[in-house]
Motif scaffolding. Structure first.
Motif, short mmCIF file in Angstrom:
data_model
loop_
_atom_site.label_atom_id
_atom_site.label_comp_id
_atom_site.label_asym_id
_atom_site.label_seq_id
_atom_site.Cartn_x
_atom_site.Cartn_y
_atom_site.Cartn_z
N GLN A 35 0.80 -1.21 0.00
CA GLN A 35 0.00 0.00 0.00
C GLN A 35 0.84 1.27 0.00
O GLN A 35 1.57 1.53 -0.94
CB GLN A 35 -1.01 -0.04 1.14
N VAL A 36 0.74 2.07 1.06
CA VAL A 36 1.41 3.37 1.08
C VAL A 36 2.92 3.23 1.03
O VAL A 36 3.60 3.97 0.31
CB VAL A 36 0.97 4.20 2.32
N THR A 37 3.46 2.26 1.76
CA THR A 37 4.91 2.06 1.73
C THR A 37 5.38 1.73 0.33
O THR A 37 6.39 2.25 -0.15
CB THR A 37 5.32 0.96 2.72
N ALA A 38 4.63 0.88 -0.37
CA ALA A 38 4.96 0.55 -1.76
C ALA A 38 4.84 1.78 -2.64
O ALA A 38 5.67 2.00 -3.53
CB ALA A 38 4.06 -0.57 -2.27
N SER A 39 3.84 2.61 -2.40
CA SER A 39 3.69 3.85 -3.17
C SER A 39 4.88 4.78 -2.97
O SER A 39 5.40 5.36 -3.92
CB SER A 39 2.39 4.58 -2.79
N VAL A 40 5.32 4.92 -1.71
CA VAL A 40 6.49 5.76 -1.43
C VAL A 40 7.71 5.21 -2.17
O VAL A 40 8.46 5.95 -2.81
CB VAL A 40 6.75 5.87 0.09
N TRP A 41 7.92 3.90 -2.10
CA TRP A 41 9.05 3.28 -2.78
C TRP A 41 9.01 3.56 -4.28
O TRP A 41 10.02 3.92 -4.89
CB TRP A 41 9.08 1.78 -2.51
N GLY A 55 2.61 15.50 -1.41
CA GLY A 55 1.70 15.97 -2.46
C GLY A 55 1.15 14.82 -3.29
O GLY A 55 -0.05 14.75 -3.58
N ALA A 56 2.03 13.91 -3.68
CA ALA A 56 1.61 12.76 -4.49
C ALA A 56 0.70 11.83 -3.70
O ALA A 56 -0.31 11.33 -4.22
CB ALA A 56 2.83 12.01 -5.00
N LEU A 57 1.03 11.60 -2.44
CA LEU A 57 0.24 10.67 -1.62
C LEU A 57 -1.13 11.23 -1.24
O LEU A 57 -2.11 10.50 -1.24
CB LEU A 57 1.02 10.27 -0.38
N THR A 58 -1.21 12.52 -0.94
CA THR A 58 -2.51 13.09 -0.61
C THR A 58 -3.41 13.17 -1.83
O THR A 58 -4.64 13.18 -1.70
CB THR A 58 -2.38 14.49 0.05
N ALA A 59 -2.83 13.19 -3.02
CA ALA A 59 -3.63 13.13 -4.24
C ALA A 59 -4.14 11.72 -4.50
O ALA A 59 -5.20 11.53 -5.09
CB ALA A 59 -2.80 13.62 -5.44
N GLU A 60 -3.40 10.71 -4.05
CA GLU A 60 -3.76 9.32 -4.30
C GLU A 60 -4.64 8.72 -3.19
O GLU A 60 -5.51 7.90 -3.47
CB GLU A 60 -2.48 8.48 -4.41
N VAL A 63 -6.18 11.23 2.94
CA VAL A 63 -5.42 11.38 4.18
C VAL A 63 -5.18 12.85 4.43
O VAL A 63 -4.98 13.63 3.49
CB VAL A 63 -4.09 10.59 4.12
N ASP A 64 -5.21 13.22 5.70
CA ASP A 64 -4.90 14.59 6.10
C ASP A 64 -3.44 14.90 5.80
O ASP A 64 -2.55 14.06 6.04
CB ASP A 64 -5.18 14.73 7.61
N GLU A 65 -3.16 16.06 5.26
CA GLU A 65 -1.80 16.41 4.86
C GLU A 65 -0.82 16.37 6.03
O GLU A 65 0.29 15.86 5.89
CB GLU A 65 -1.77 17.79 4.20
N ASP A 66 -1.21 16.90 7.18
CA ASP A 66 -0.30 16.89 8.34
C ASP A 66 -0.01 15.47 8.82
O ASP A 66 1.13 15.14 9.14
CB ASP A 66 -0.88 17.73 9.49
N GLU A 67 -1.05 14.63 8.84
CA GLU A 67 -0.86 13.24 9.24
C GLU A 67 0.05 12.52 8.24
O GLU A 67 0.95 11.77 8.63
CB GLU A 67 -2.21 12.51 9.32
#
Length: 89
Positions: A35-41, A55-60, A63-67
């Protein structure tokens, strides 16, 4: 200016469906990422700073930007400690 991160040259990886398996042959460690870890990678295929990742993750993801910033910052610290990624500035 925030640090830019990239994958380390010593880490090999492959995608398995939506997941990622990374291998550090010199250390003998394998890592499964979902999931998110794979997306970051996947995003770190090119060097990126925390702002670009958030920016990329909050678009996908919803999730709250600060979190997201907090969680991705902690993930980058763990990945750096494990030798998966490194800071380039």
């Amino acid at each position: 200016m925030s640090a830019t991160y990239r994958r380390t040259a010593a880490t090999m990886s492959t995608e398995v469906g939506d997941d990622v398996v990374a291998l550090q042959a010199d250390r003998g460690f394998a890592y499964g990422m979902e999931q998110v870890t794979a997306s970051v990678w996947k995003l770190l295929e090119q060097p990126r700073d925390l702002d670009a990742l958030v920016g990329a993750l909050t678009a996908e993801y919803e999730v709250d930007e600060d979190e997201c910033r907090h969680e991705v910052g902690a993930l980058l610290e763990r990945m750096t400690a494990e030798g998966l990624v490194e800071q380039v500035q």
